[in-house]
Write a protein that holds these residues in place. Sequence first.
Motif, PDB file in Angstrom:
ATOM      1  N   LYS A  29       0.841  -1.192   0.000  1.00 13.62           N
ATOM      2  CA  LYS A  29       0.000   0.000   0.000  1.00 13.62           C
ATOM      3  C   LYS A  29       0.882   1.251   0.000  1.00 13.62           C
ATOM      4  CE  LYS A  29      -3.747   2.446   2.374  1.00 13.62           C
ATOM      5  NZ  LYS A  29      -3.310   3.739   1.970  1.00 13.62           N
ATOM      6  N   ASN A  30       1.783   1.376   0.983  1.00 12.04           N
ATOM      7  CA  ASN A  30       2.644   2.551   1.057  1.00 12.04           C
ATOM      8  C   ASN A  30       4.124   2.191   1.153  1.00 12.04           C
ATOM      9  OD1 ASN A  30       2.938   1.691   3.701  1.00 12.04           O
ATOM     10  ND2 ASN A  30       1.644   3.295   4.552  1.00 12.04           N
ATOM     11  N   GLY A  31       4.434   0.908   1.042  1.00 13.70           N
ATOM     12  CA  GLY A  31       5.821   0.491   1.104  1.00 13.70           C
ATOM     13  C   GLY A  31       5.964  -1.014   1.060  1.00 13.70           C
ATOM     14  N   LEU A  32       7.185  -1.454   1.234  1.00 13.29           N
ATOM     15  CA  LEU A  32       7.501  -2.880   1.237  1.00 13.29           C
ATOM     16  C   LEU A  32       8.508  -3.156   2.339  1.00 13.29           C
ATOM     17  CD1 LEU A  32       7.993  -3.348  -2.604  1.00 13.29           C
ATOM     18  CD2 LEU A  32       6.052  -4.164  -1.260  1.00 13.29           C
ATOM     19  N   LEU A  33       8.464  -4.365   2.870  1.00 13.11           N
ATOM     20  CA  LEU A  33       9.395  -4.790   3.908  1.00 13.11           C
ATOM     21  C   LEU A  33      10.258  -5.925   3.379  1.00 13.11           C
ATOM     22  CD1 LEU A  33       6.880  -4.864   6.894  1.00 13.11           C
ATOM     23  CD2 LEU A  33       8.434  -3.013   6.240  1.00 13.11           C
ATOM     24  N   PHE A  34      11.486  -5.999   3.847  1.00 10.46           N
ATOM     25  CA  PHE A  34      12.366  -7.083   3.437  1.00 10.46           C
ATOM     26  C   PHE A  34      13.082  -7.655   4.656  1.00 10.46           C
ATOM     27  CE2 PHE A  34      14.824  -3.206   3.144  1.00 10.46           C
ATOM     28  CZ  PHE A  34      16.055  -3.547   3.703  1.00 10.46           C
ATOM     29  N   SER A  35      13.504  -8.903   4.521  1.00  7.62           N
ATOM     30  CA  SER A  35      14.206  -9.561   5.622  1.00  7.62           C
ATOM     31  C   SER A  35      15.560 -10.122   5.195  1.00  7.62           C
ATOM     32  CB  SER A  35      13.336 -10.677   6.205  1.00  7.62           C
ATOM     33  OG  SER A  35      12.949 -11.571   5.187  1.00  7.62           O
ATOM     34  N   SER A  36      15.898  -9.955   3.929  1.00 11.86           N
ATOM     35  CA  SER A  36      17.197 -10.418   3.441  1.00 11.86           C
ATOM     36  C   SER A  36      17.638  -9.543   2.279  1.00 11.86           C
ATOM     37  CB  SER A  36      17.112 -11.874   2.986  1.00 11.86           C
ATOM     38  OG  SER A  36      16.315 -11.970   1.814  1.00 11.86           O
ATOM     39  N   SER A  37      18.918  -9.583   1.991  1.00  7.78           N
ATOM     40  CA  SER A  37      19.444  -8.788   0.884  1.00  7.78           C
ATOM     41  C   SER A  37      18.876  -9.255  -0.454  1.00  7.78           C
ATOM     42  CB  SER A  37      20.967  -8.823   0.862  1.00  7.78           C
ATOM     43  OG  SER A  37      21.427 -10.156   0.742  1.00  7.78           O
ATOM     44  N   SER A  38      18.642 -10.548  -0.599  1.00  3.23           N
ATOM     45  CA  SER A  38      18.099 -11.046  -1.862  1.00  3.23           C
ATOM     46  C   SER A  38      16.645 -10.588  -2.049  1.00  3.23           C
ATOM     47  CB  SER A  38      18.211 -12.567  -1.959  1.00  3.23           C
ATOM     48  OG  SER A  38      17.472 -13.187  -0.934  1.00  3.23           O
ATOM     49  N   LYS A  39      15.879 -10.550  -0.963  1.00  6.43           N
ATOM     50  CA  LYS A  39      14.504 -10.063  -1.074  1.00  6.43           C
ATOM     51  C   LYS A  39      14.500  -8.570  -1.414  1.00  6.43           C
ATOM     52  CE  LYS A  39       9.990  -9.922   0.863  1.00  6.43           C
ATOM     53  NZ  LYS A  39       8.933 -10.725   1.354  1.00  6.43           N
ATOM     54  N   LEU A  40      15.389  -7.803  -0.802  1.00  5.07           N
ATOM     55  CA  LEU A  40      15.511  -6.380  -1.126  1.00  5.07           C
ATOM     56  C   LEU A  40      15.838  -6.203  -2.606  1.00  5.07           C
ATOM     57  CD1 LEU A  40      15.787  -3.339  -0.522  1.00  5.07           C
ATOM     58  CD2 LEU A  40      18.127  -3.803   0.220  1.00  5.07           C
ATOM     59  N   ALA A  41      16.802  -6.948  -3.104  1.00  5.43           N
ATOM     60  CA  ALA A  41      17.191  -6.850  -4.517  1.00  5.43           C
ATOM     61  C   ALA A  41      16.029  -7.210  -5.434  1.00  5.43           C
ATOM     62  CB  ALA A  41      18.390  -7.753  -4.795  1.00  5.43           C
ATOM     63  N   ASP A  42      15.320  -8.289  -5.128  1.00  5.33           N
ATOM     64  CA  ASP A  42      14.175  -8.699  -5.952  1.00  5.33           C
ATOM     65  C   ASP A  42      13.095  -7.629  -5.982  1.00  5.33           C
ATOM     66  OD1 ASP A  42      15.401 -11.122  -6.461  1.00  5.33           O
ATOM     67  OD2 ASP A  42      14.216 -12.234  -4.968  1.00  5.33           O
ATOM     68  N   GLU A  43      12.804  -7.048  -4.827  1.00  2.00           N
ATOM     69  CA  GLU A  43      11.743  -6.042  -4.766  1.00  2.00           C
ATOM     70  C   GLU A  43      12.156  -4.754  -5.465  1.00  2.00           C
ATOM     71  OE1 GLU A  43      10.454  -5.871  -0.695  1.00  2.00           O
ATOM     72  OE2 GLU A  43       9.373  -7.770  -0.900  1.00  2.00           O
ATOM     73  N   LEU A  44      13.425  -4.363  -5.375  1.00  2.00           N
ATOM     74  CA  LEU A  44      13.882  -3.174  -6.098  1.00  2.00           C
ATOM     75  C   LEU A  44      13.764  -3.376  -7.607  1.00  2.00           C
ATOM     76  CD1 LEU A  44      16.956  -2.077  -3.963  1.00  2.00           C
ATOM     77  CD2 LEU A  44      14.760  -0.881  -4.201  1.00  2.00           C
ATOM     78  N   LEU A  45      14.145  -4.560  -8.075  1.00  2.00           N
ATOM     79  CA  LEU A  45      13.995  -4.862  -9.507  1.00  2.00           C
ATOM     80  C   LEU A  45      12.530  -4.805  -9.926  1.00  2.00           C
ATOM     81  CD1 LEU A  45      16.565  -7.765  -9.934  1.00  2.00           C
ATOM     82  CD2 LEU A  45      16.727  -5.441 -10.862  1.00  2.00           C
ATOM     83  N   MET A  46      11.646  -5.327  -9.088  1.00  2.00           N
ATOM     84  CA  MET A  46      10.209  -5.294  -9.381  1.00  2.00           C
ATOM     85  C   MET A  46       9.702  -3.854  -9.424  1.00  2.00           C
ATOM     86  SD  MET A  46       7.039  -4.843  -7.597  1.00  2.00           S
ATOM     87  CE  MET A  46       7.492  -5.103  -5.908  1.00  2.00           C
ATOM     88  N   LEU A  47      10.137  -3.032  -8.481  1.00  2.00           N
ATOM     89  CA  LEU A  47       9.661  -1.649  -8.421  1.00  2.00           C
ATOM     90  C   LEU A  47      10.079  -0.838  -9.641  1.00  2.00           C
ATOM     91  CD1 LEU A  47      10.224  -0.768  -4.670  1.00  2.00           C
ATOM     92  CD2 LEU A  47       8.032  -1.027  -5.858  1.00  2.00           C
ATOM     93  N   PHE A  48      11.275  -1.110 -10.160  1.00  2.00           N
ATOM     94  CA  PHE A  48      11.785  -0.318 -11.283  1.00  2.00           C
ATOM     95  C   PHE A  48      11.552  -0.973 -12.639  1.00  2.00           C
ATOM     96  CE2 PHE A  48      14.134   1.517  -7.708  1.00  2.00           C
ATOM     97  CZ  PHE A  48      13.761   2.851  -7.887  1.00  2.00           C
ATOM     98  N   ARG A  49      10.786  -2.053 -12.657  1.00  2.00           N
ATOM     99  CA  ARG A  49      10.451  -2.699 -13.926  1.00  2.00           C
ATOM    100  C   ARG A  49       9.705  -1.690 -14.798  1.00  2.00           C
ATOM    101  NH1 ARG A  49       8.016  -7.276 -12.166  1.00  2.00           N
ATOM    102  NH2 ARG A  49      10.075  -8.202 -11.974  1.00  2.00           N
ATOM    103  N   GLY A  50      10.168  -1.486 -16.021  1.00  2.00           N
ATOM    104  CA  GLY A  50       9.535  -0.546 -16.936  1.00  2.00           C
ATOM    105  C   GLY A  50      10.025   0.886 -16.794  1.00  2.00           C
ATOM    106  N   PHE A  51      11.063   1.113 -15.990  1.00  2.00           N
ATOM    107  CA  PHE A  51      11.599   2.457 -15.767  1.00  2.00           C
ATOM    108  C   PHE A  51      12.008   3.096 -17.084  1.00  2.00           C
ATOM    109  CE2 PHE A  51      15.021   5.429 -14.840  1.00  2.00           C
ATOM    110  CZ  PHE A  51      14.462   6.168 -13.821  1.00  2.00           C
ATOM    111  N   PRO A  52      11.750   4.375 -17.306  1.00  2.00           N
ATOM    112  CA  PRO A  52      11.211   5.364 -16.378  1.00  2.00           C
ATOM    113  C   PRO A  52       9.702   5.599 -16.497  1.00  2.00           C
ATOM    114  CG  PRO A  52      12.137   6.523 -18.236  1.00  2.00           C
ATOM    115  CD  PRO A  52      12.313   5.031 -18.502  1.00  2.00           C
ATOM    116  N   ASN A  53       9.082   5.082 -17.533  1.00  2.00           N
ATOM    117  CA  ASN A  53       7.684   5.461 -17.798  1.00  2.00           C
ATOM    118  C   ASN A  53       6.632   4.505 -17.259  1.00  2.00           C
ATOM    119  OD1 ASN A  53       8.520   7.754 -19.261  1.00  2.00           O
ATOM    120  ND2 ASN A  53       8.930   6.464 -21.025  1.00  2.00           N
ATOM    121  N   GLU A  54       6.948   3.256 -17.099  1.00  2.00           N
ATOM    122  CA  GLU A  54       5.935   2.247 -16.777  1.00  2.00           C
ATOM    123  C   GLU A  54       6.175   1.547 -15.444  1.00  2.00           C
ATOM    124  OE1 GLU A  54       3.197   1.846 -18.655  1.00  2.00           O
ATOM    125  OE2 GLU A  54       3.957   3.398 -19.988  1.00  2.00           O
TER     126      GLU A  54
END
Length: 90
Positions: A29-54
């Motif tokens: 809703k307003n953010g994401l939580l992570f518990s490992s470096s690999s989860k952080l990396a996966d979520e960052l890749l997901m967030l920036f998928r389609g950068f910069p427009n989509e």
Amino acid sequence: MKVVDMFGCGLPVRAVSYSCIDELVKVEKNGLLFSSSSKLADELLMLFRGFPNECDALKSLKNGALETGSSARWAAEWEEHAKPLISEVI
């Protein structure tokens, strides 16, 4: 406190998952939580998928952050509390 500041600026939060953080950060809703470096990396890749427009996931979280910490509230707090103190010093 930083989480509240981030919401006030419309910035979605990425935070380490720990007890109580879910009182502020509502996952997907307003953010994401992570518990490992690999989860952080996966979520960052997901967030920036389609950068910069989509970046749909990022846009959705940004909207949630704005709803959580309305910039209108920040402006009101600034006018009422911070600005008078700074004006006294200047």
